[in-house]
Design a protein around this motif. Structure first.
Motif, PDB file in Angstrom:
ATOM      1  N   ARG A  68       9.235  23.609 -14.658  1.00  0.00           N
ATOM      2  CA  ARG A  68       9.653  22.842 -15.956  1.00  0.00           C
ATOM      3  C   ARG A  68      10.263  21.590 -15.337  1.00  0.00           C
ATOM      4  N   PRO A  69       9.864  20.515 -16.026  1.00  0.00           N
ATOM      5  CA  PRO A  69      10.391  19.052 -15.602  1.00  0.00           C
ATOM      6  C   PRO A  69      11.538  18.929 -15.983  1.00  0.00           C
ATOM      7  N   LEU A  72      12.266  14.181 -19.113  1.00  0.00           N
ATOM      8  CA  LEU A  72      11.172  13.924 -20.357  1.00  0.00           C
ATOM      9  C   LEU A  72      11.350  12.457 -20.979  1.00  0.00           C
ATOM     10  N   LEU A  78       3.121  12.278 -18.908  1.00  0.00           N
ATOM     11  CA  LEU A  78       3.567  13.697 -19.097  1.00  0.00           C
ATOM     12  C   LEU A  78       2.487  14.796 -18.614  1.00  0.00           C
ATOM     13  N   ASN A 270       3.833  20.095 -21.620  1.00  0.00           N
ATOM     14  CA  ASN A 270       5.034  19.083 -21.402  1.00  0.00           C
ATOM     15  C   ASN A 270       5.020  18.117 -22.511  1.00  0.00           C
ATOM     16  N   TRP A 274       7.918  17.790 -25.142  1.00  0.00           N
ATOM     17  CA  TRP A 274       8.795  16.514 -25.529  1.00  0.00           C
ATOM     18  C   TRP A 274       8.679  16.321 -27.008  1.00  0.00           C
TER      19      TRP A 274
END
Length: 709
Positions: A68-69, A72, A78, A270, A274
């Motif tokens: 998981r980033p 963001l 992304l 992702n 966002w």
């Protein structure tokens, strides 16, 4: 720019602090949406673990693809975050560079992978024109300041400051100046290492499509087609095994499309996360605004109630005053006769009436103020109704945007619908209260309309006020004339001020010339500082070289001990051979033990033994001479020029140096100082060995040093 390398320990206090401070960019709702993609992730993992090509290739899947980033933001990058994670795991780069940093999503994704994988790496980036510099600087300082460095330079200058053959992973935009010409690409190639990888963002754009096609024909490549496209180029000669497997599988159309589909689906998660985060922030802002407006409406309702109470009290006072006036008129009618006492009483009643009229005027004035407040309240309520209508429209728009996300996340849709129901209930309640308020205002307005007949008396006072206003206008005209005169004086003062500014500009130009000279001196001082940093770096390199030499010396000592063990084994074997030969001689001696052959046997034994020893020594000496003669450190013409008598030796100049020259302090060439070697290594001198022979036989393997003569 010297590339600095730091060892980032996984269990260090810094890494623990970073792990504790990871922002929860994805909420629990977005986490559920990410978990809903487990089926597609398992399909991707099973495919990547099974090669499409019949020949066996390394596994392409990795758990880092599903991280998981942490960071963001709104960006085209992304969709490529899972590929950044995988590429960092495969390359294990020493130096990462991004020459034009704008959104920072991709750069911080690579920094996150470096941090979590504990890669010994340093990252550099130069800010772009569209970058939110304060936000990116603050995030980088908080999370990755141990190995990430951000600078404010243009792309060309930033790349030129880097050392040659120092970049392992380079991130470029489609409009990068480093890809514009063949000369710039050649200059860029010098900055890359042998295993360097270059990522070009925006490869699907029509303006660079032809250029990207030509680059794919030159270098091994792989392209991701989601978003604006991402082109991977292996510009180094060495390609990691897993990356080479990805490129090879990319040559097959079905395999390439499946890999692109997998990374596209992982990247879309992702983007959805966002969007969920953005919608949640918008809903929070709308809820806050709704609460503020509701509170303001409640305040207005309280003010309305206060004004209503004031009007009610004023009406009661007016009614009481009218009743008293009626009583007084009735009393005057009854009295009728104008006697002295009656006239005095009438005079008092008239005074009382005047006083009551004055009180009535004050009450009417307060009622007018109350009416003005009610009108202002009505206007504020109308404005709040407009704001509530706008908020309602914004909520409807937010609901329309959230419908697409609600299809993928049922739980999020239920919560949002519940919040919308609550908001509608609050709005309906507010509308009901506002309608009630309007009805009350209408009632108050009807009461005020009845009292407006009494305001006709105020018209006379208004006429007087208008006359006073005309007089004020005459005075204002006089004041305007005075202002015009002041303007003329001001224009004169401005002309003088302009002259003074011209003089100051001349002085400023002179100061700028002096400042330019000071800047030149500062630039010289900066160059000296750069040279000092380079000297410090050279010293640090020498220290590291000495440390490596010490380690190599320790290894060479271990190797020498191994060589001694091997020589000991060889000596034992020679002793066994000698004992076998001695046994054969004893057998021969026994056969020749007869008296007539005893004397002859003793002579033969001595002769045989001496000949054998001479033959062994001559063979060993010839091998040692050949070793010295074949070395680059022995210069036979130079040695014969220094020692002409060496030409008479039966083994030539090399034999003379091995047998006599080394012991007499002679040097084999100008490239080797034998006397310094013996003085430096006392063990060689004590053993009585030839210095060059020892270095060639043992010293070179032991990493011993030598000195030019």
């Amino acid at each position: 720019m010297k590339v600095k390398q730091y060892k980032y320990r996984k269990n260090s206090p810094v890494s623990k602090r970073l792990a504790d401070s990871i922002p929860t960019a994805l909420t629990e709702k977005s986490q559920e949406q990410m978990r809903s993609n487990n089926e597609s992730e398992s399909i991707a993992s099973s495919y990547l673990a099974t090669p499409v090509i019949e020949q066996p290739v390394p596994t392409l899947s990795s758990k880092v693809m599903f991280w998981r980033p942490r960071f963001l933001a709104e960006s085209q990058w992304l969709q490529h975050i899972p590929f950044y994670f995988w590429l960092t795991d495969v390359l294990q780069p020493k130096t990462v560079v991004e020459s034009n940093l704008n959104s920072a999503v991709g750069y911080f994704a690579i920094c996150q992978a470096i941090d979590k994988l504990n890669v010994d790496c340093v990252a550099y980036a130069a800010f772009g024109m569209q970058c939110d510099i304060p936000t990116v600087k603050a995030y980088n300082h908080e999370h990755y300041r141990e190995f990430s460095y951000l600078v404010e330079q243009d792309e060309q200058t930033f790349i030129n400051t880097l050392d040659d053959a120092s970049i392992d992973l380079l991130l470029l935009k489609y409009d990068s100046v480093m890809l514009a010409t063949e000369a710039s690409r050649i200059a860029l190639q010098k900055k890359l290492t042998a295993s360097a990888v270059v990522l070009i963002h925006g490869s699907k754009l029509s303006t660079v499509r032809q250029q990207c096609t030509s680059l794919r024909n030159i270098y091994p490549s792989f392209e991701l087609t989601q978003g604006q496209g991402l082109l991977l180029l292996c510009m180094g000669k060495q390609i990691p095994e897993r990356l080479e497997a990805l490129i090879n599988q990319g040559k097959d159309l079905s395999a390439r499309r499946l890999i692109q589909n997998i990374y596209g689906r992982l990247g879309s998660a992702n983007e959805d996360a966002w969007q969920c985060l953005v919608y949640e922030r918008q809903i929070e802002e709308l809820s806050t605004q709704l609460q503020a407006h509701t509170h303001h409406i409640q305040q207005l309702q309280g003010a309305k109630q206060t004004l209503a109470d004031t009007l009610k009290q004023a009406n009661q006072e007016i009614a009481a005053a009218k009743a008293r006036q009626v009583e007084l008129v009735a009393t005057l009618a009854e009295l009728g006769d104008e006697t002295a006492a009656n006239r005095e009483q009438k005079h008092k009643l008239e005074q009382e009436k005047a006083r009551l009229d004055k009180e009535l005027g004050q009450i009417r004035h307060s009622r007018e103020l109350a009416a003005a407040d009610v009108a202002r309240l009505q206007q504020d309520i109308d404005v709040r109704f407009d704001e509530l209508a706008k908020l309602t429209q914004m909520l409807v728009d937010a609901e329309a945007r959230l419908e697409t996300v609600q299809q993928d996340n049922q739980s999020l849709r239920d919560q949002l619908s519940q919040a919308q129901k609550n908001a509608r209930a609050v709005l309906e309640k507010a509308n009901i209260e506002v309608q009630q308020t309007k009805q009350q205002i209408v009632e108050l307005s009807s009461k005020l309309s009845k009292q407006q007949t009494d305001n006709s008396r105020l018209k006379d006072s208004l006429n007087q006020t208008q006359q006073e206003l005309a007089e004020i206008k005459v005075l204002a005209a006089k004041r305007i004339d005075e202002v015009n005169q002041l303007k003329q004086q001001l224009s004169k003062a401005q002309s003088e001020h302009i002259k003074q500014l011209a003089d100051k500009e001349k002085r400023l130009q002179q100061q700028q010339v002096e400042l330019a000279q000071v800047n030149k001196e500062l630039s010289k001082q900066r160059e000296l500082g750069v040279l000092l940093e380079r000297d410090q770096q050279v010293a640090a390199d020498k220290i590291s070289t000495l440390a490596r030499s010490e380690l190599a010396l320790q290894q060479s000592l271990n190797e020498r001990f191994d060589e001694l063990a091997i020589l000991t084994n060889m000596l034992q074997q020679k002793e066994l051979q000698y004992e076998a030969t001695l046994g054969e001689l004893q057998v021969a001696e026994h056969k020749l033990s007869e008296p007539q052959h005893l004397a002859v046997t003793d002579k033969l034994k001595k002769t045989f033994k001496a000949a054998k020893q001479r033959r062994f020594k001559a063979h060993q000496f010839a091998n040692d001479v050949a070793l010295i003669r074949g070395s680059e450190l022995f210069d036979e013409p130079w040695y014969l020029e220094q020692y002409p008598e060496a030409a008479n030796h039966k083994q030539g100049a090399a034999g003379h140096y091995l047998e006599f020259g080394g012991g007499l302090g002679a040097n084999p060439s100008a490239a080797f100082d034998g006397n310094w070697y013996l003085q430096t290594y006392q063990d060689v001198k004590d053993a009585g060995m030839n210095p060059l022979f020892h270095y060639l036989k043992f010293g070179y393997k032991e990493s011993r040093l030598l000195k030019h003569f």
